[in-house]
Write a protein that holds these residues in place. Structure first.
Motif, PDB file in Angstrom:
ATOM      1  N   LYS A 129       0.813  -1.223   0.000  1.00  0.00           N
ATOM      2  CA  LYS A 129       0.000   0.000   0.000  1.00  0.00           C
ATOM      3  C   LYS A 129       0.846   1.273   0.000  1.00  0.00           C
ATOM      4  O   LYS A 129       0.341   2.347  -0.314  1.00  0.00           O
ATOM      5  N   ALA A 130       2.121   1.153   0.369  1.00  0.00           N
ATOM      6  CA  ALA A 130       2.974   2.334   0.529  1.00  0.00           C
ATOM      7  C   ALA A 130       3.569   2.788  -0.802  1.00  0.00           C
ATOM      8  O   ALA A 130       3.569   2.056  -1.793  1.00  0.00           O
ATOM      9  N   LYS A 131       4.095   4.003  -0.790  1.00  0.00           N
ATOM     10  CA  LYS A 131       4.765   4.545  -1.960  1.00  0.00           C
ATOM     11  C   LYS A 131       6.045   3.749  -2.235  1.00  0.00           C
ATOM     12  O   LYS A 131       6.799   3.461  -1.308  1.00  0.00           O
ATOM     13  N   PRO A 132       6.322   3.382  -3.478  1.00  0.00           N
ATOM     14  CA  PRO A 132       7.560   2.652  -3.793  1.00  0.00           C
ATOM     15  C   PRO A 132       8.802   3.448  -3.407  1.00  0.00           C
ATOM     16  O   PRO A 132       8.952   4.609  -3.792  1.00  0.00           O
ATOM     17  N   ILE A 133       9.698   2.823  -2.635  1.00  0.00           N
ATOM     18  CA  ILE A 133      10.898   3.533  -2.164  1.00  0.00           C
ATOM     19  C   ILE A 133      12.177   2.747  -2.449  1.00  0.00           C
ATOM     20  O   ILE A 133      13.234   3.071  -1.901  1.00  0.00           O
ATOM     21  N   LYS A 134      12.100   1.737  -3.296  1.00  0.00           N
ATOM     22  CA  LYS A 134      13.279   0.887  -3.504  1.00  0.00           C
ATOM     23  C   LYS A 134      14.468   1.658  -4.067  1.00  0.00           C
ATOM     24  O   LYS A 134      15.623   1.269  -3.857  1.00  0.00           O
ATOM     25  N   ASN A 135      14.204   2.770  -4.764  1.00  0.00           N
ATOM     26  CA  ASN A 135      15.290   3.543  -5.362  1.00  0.00           C
ATOM     27  C   ASN A 135      15.697   4.761  -4.535  1.00  0.00           C
ATOM     28  O   ASN A 135      16.530   5.557  -4.969  1.00  0.00           O
ATOM     29  N   TRP A 136      15.118   4.913  -3.359  1.00  0.00           N
ATOM     30  CA  TRP A 136      15.476   6.051  -2.510  1.00  0.00           C
ATOM     31  C   TRP A 136      16.886   5.849  -1.967  1.00  0.00           C
ATOM     32  O   TRP A 136      17.244   4.751  -1.530  1.00  0.00           O
ATOM     33  N   THR A 137      17.676   6.901  -1.984  1.00  0.00           N
ATOM     34  CA  THR A 137      19.051   6.825  -1.489  1.00  0.00           C
ATOM     35  C   THR A 137      19.270   7.871  -0.399  1.00  0.00           C
ATOM     36  O   THR A 137      18.584   8.900  -0.343  1.00  0.00           O
ATOM     37  N   ILE A 138      20.247   7.621   0.438  1.00  0.00           N
ATOM     38  CA  ILE A 138      20.548   8.535   1.529  1.00  0.00           C
ATOM     39  C   ILE A 138      21.113   9.847   1.001  1.00  0.00           C
ATOM     40  O   ILE A 138      20.964  10.901   1.619  1.00  0.00           O
ATOM     41  N   ILE A 152       4.659  10.965   3.247  1.00  0.00           N
ATOM     42  CA  ILE A 152       4.645  10.733   1.801  1.00  0.00           C
ATOM     43  C   ILE A 152       4.563   9.245   1.493  1.00  0.00           C
ATOM     44  O   ILE A 152       3.829   8.808   0.601  1.00  0.00           O
ATOM     45  N   VAL A 153       5.308   8.446   2.265  1.00  0.00           N
ATOM     46  CA  VAL A 153       5.354   7.003   2.026  1.00  0.00           C
ATOM     47  C   VAL A 153       4.058   6.313   2.421  1.00  0.00           C
ATOM     48  O   VAL A 153       3.492   5.524   1.654  1.00  0.00           O
ATOM     49  N   PHE A 154       3.554   6.623   3.625  1.00  0.00           N
ATOM     50  CA  PHE A 154       2.421   5.875   4.156  1.00  0.00           C
ATOM     51  C   PHE A 154       1.061   6.467   3.797  1.00  0.00           C
ATOM     52  O   PHE A 154       0.043   5.791   3.962  1.00  0.00           O
ATOM     53  N   ASN A 155       1.027   7.702   3.319  1.00  0.00           N
ATOM     54  CA  ASN A 155      -0.242   8.298   2.885  1.00  0.00           C
ATOM     55  C   ASN A 155      -0.336   8.305   1.364  1.00  0.00           C
ATOM     56  O   ASN A 155      -0.828   9.248   0.759  1.00  0.00           O
ATOM     57  N   LYS A 161      -1.226   5.883  -7.160  1.00  0.00           N
ATOM     58  CA  LYS A 161      -0.992   4.541  -7.665  1.00  0.00           C
ATOM     59  C   LYS A 161      -1.480   4.422  -9.105  1.00  0.00           C
ATOM     60  O   LYS A 161      -0.834   3.792  -9.945  1.00  0.00           O
ATOM     61  N   THR A 162      -2.638   5.026  -9.388  1.00  0.00           N
ATOM     62  CA  THR A 162      -3.166   4.988 -10.747  1.00  0.00           C
ATOM     63  C   THR A 162      -2.230   5.695 -11.705  1.00  0.00           C
ATOM     64  O   THR A 162      -2.005   5.244 -12.837  1.00  0.00           O
ATOM     65  N   GLU A 163      -1.670   6.821 -11.257  1.00  0.00           N
ATOM     66  CA  GLU A 163      -0.739   7.558 -12.101  1.00  0.00           C
ATOM     67  C   GLU A 163       0.502   6.727 -12.409  1.00  0.00           C
ATOM     68  O   GLU A 163       1.003   6.715 -13.532  1.00  0.00           O
ATOM     69  N   ILE A 164       0.993   5.986 -11.386  1.00  0.00           N
ATOM     70  CA  ILE A 164       2.154   5.132 -11.591  1.00  0.00           C
ATOM     71  C   ILE A 164       1.827   4.033 -12.594  1.00  0.00           C
ATOM     72  O   ILE A 164       2.624   3.724 -13.491  1.00  0.00           O
ATOM     73  N   ASN A 165       0.624   3.416 -12.459  1.00  0.00           N
ATOM     74  CA  ASN A 165       0.223   2.365 -13.384  1.00  0.00           C
ATOM     75  C   ASN A 165       0.091   2.898 -14.800  1.00  0.00           C
ATOM     76  O   ASN A 165       0.456   2.234 -15.770  1.00  0.00           O
ATOM     77  N   MET A 166      -0.446   4.117 -14.925  1.00  0.00           N
ATOM     78  CA  MET A 166      -0.576   4.728 -16.245  1.00  0.00           C
ATOM     79  C   MET A 166       0.793   5.008 -16.844  1.00  0.00           C
ATOM     80  O   MET A 166       1.020   4.801 -18.040  1.00  0.00           O
ATOM     81  N   LYS A 167       1.730   5.461 -16.008  1.00  0.00           N
ATOM     82  CA  LYS A 167       3.087   5.704 -16.495  1.00  0.00           C
ATOM     83  C   LYS A 167       3.725   4.422 -16.999  1.00  0.00           C
ATOM     84  O   LYS A 167       4.420   4.409 -18.017  1.00  0.00           O
ATOM     85  N   SER A 168       3.484   3.322 -16.271  1.00  0.00           N
ATOM     86  CA  SER A 168       4.040   2.030 -16.682  1.00  0.00           C
ATOM     87  C   SER A 168       3.461   1.610 -18.019  1.00  0.00           C
ATOM     88  O   SER A 168       4.172   1.094 -18.895  1.00  0.00           O
ATOM     89  N   LEU A 169       2.140   1.826 -18.188  1.00  0.00           N
ATOM     90  CA  LEU A 169       1.483   1.474 -19.439  1.00  0.00           C
ATOM     91  C   LEU A 169       2.007   2.327 -20.595  1.00  0.00           C
ATOM     92  O   LEU A 169       2.288   1.819 -21.687  1.00  0.00           O
ATOM     93  N   ILE A 170       2.159   3.628 -20.333  1.00  0.00           N
ATOM     94  CA  ILE A 170       2.684   4.528 -21.365  1.00  0.00           C
ATOM     95  C   ILE A 170       4.117   4.158 -21.721  1.00  0.00           C
ATOM     96  O   ILE A 170       4.515   4.172 -22.896  1.00  0.00           O
ATOM     97  N   LYS A 171       4.897   3.810 -20.707  1.00  0.00           N
ATOM     98  CA  LYS A 171       6.290   3.426 -20.932  1.00  0.00           C
ATOM     99  C   LYS A 171       6.367   2.169 -21.793  1.00  0.00           C
ATOM    100  O   LYS A 171       7.195   2.063 -22.705  1.00  0.00           O
TER     101      LYS A 171
END
Length: 236
Positions: A129-138, A152-155, A161-171
């Motif tokens: 449910k959280a915002k993807p953070i795998k690429n976050w760096t210190i 930002i992460v938990f809200n 999420k829909t915007e991210i899915n749309m970006k993936s589809l467009i990509k």
């Protein structure tokens, strides 16, 4: 806690300590100690400062290639214990961090700690449910307030999420356009050297069409990258 559960936790703890010692042995740790001292100089409440305080509290140090891992421990409020290490990996897998180390650590921990499977599943769902953070760096987020980043992460809203899915589809569509356009251009290329006027004209129009399709895909990818940079800048 029974003897088997206690033994399992000791095995996990010993394994992690052995891994850290092995990493430290083959790297220049002085560089990372200096990096940690710079984090300690950051203002109170920033993520970098909180990471440095957490490491000091647990008598730990920055380890090469694990700086962002420590960031996630503090950001997600997981303690630096064997159990919370497995919980963090469950969260990150749910957060779509599909890497061999994450799966290996999680499977190892889940095998030894079957009494915590329900907890791991809850962490997995929270990560989903959280915002993807795998690429976050210190380096990017050290100076940001920890409380703000947690919000930002938990809200993370359904709209985002829909915007991210749309970006993936467009990509995906952009890559498809590039591949199809390039293939069409390569297919038509031999006919452009034909002495037959019909073949030349037909191939010419098809070649131009392929070039337009491939170019549109490249432009779309360029726009996605630009938008991603703007979003990251707004977060920082």
């Amino acid at each position: 806690m029974n003897k088997l559960q206690t033994l399992a936790r000791k095995i996990i703890k010993s394994t992690f300590h052995l891994s850290v010692c092995a990493i430290e042995k083959f790297h220049d740790i002085d560089v990372y100690d200096q990096k940690c001292r710079k984090l300690e100089e950051l203002p109170e409440g920033t993520l970098g400062k909180d990471v440095a305080k957490c490491l000091k509290k647990n008598n730990l140090r920055l380890v090469p290639h694990y700086e962002s891992h420590d960031l996630k421990h503090v950001l997600l409020d997981y303690k630096m214990t064997p159990v919370d290490e497995i919980r963090l990996q469950a969260f990150m897998i749910g957060n779509r961090n599909y890497t061999i180390p994450s799966f290996a650590i999680f499977i190892f921990g889940a095998f030894l700690l079957p009494d915590l499977w329900a907890t791991f599943y809850t962490d997995f769902k929270n990560g989903r449910k959280a915002k993807p953070i795998k690429n976050w760096t210190i380096e990017e987020f050290a100076s940001c307030p920890t409380s703000t980043l947690r919000q930002i992460v938990f809200n993370y809203s359904t709209k985002q999420k829909t915007e991210i899915n749309m970006k993936s589809l467009i990509k995906f569509g952009a890559y498809t356009a590039i591949i199809l356009g390039a293939f069409g251009m390569m297919f038509c290329l031999p006919f452009l050297f034909s002495s037959n006027l019909t073949d030349l004209v037909g191939a010419g129009f098809a070649f131009i069409g392929g070039a337009i399709i491939a170019s549109s895909g490249l432009l779309t990818l360029s726009n996605i990258t630009s938008i991603r940079k703007q979003v990251r800048t707004s977060i920082v």
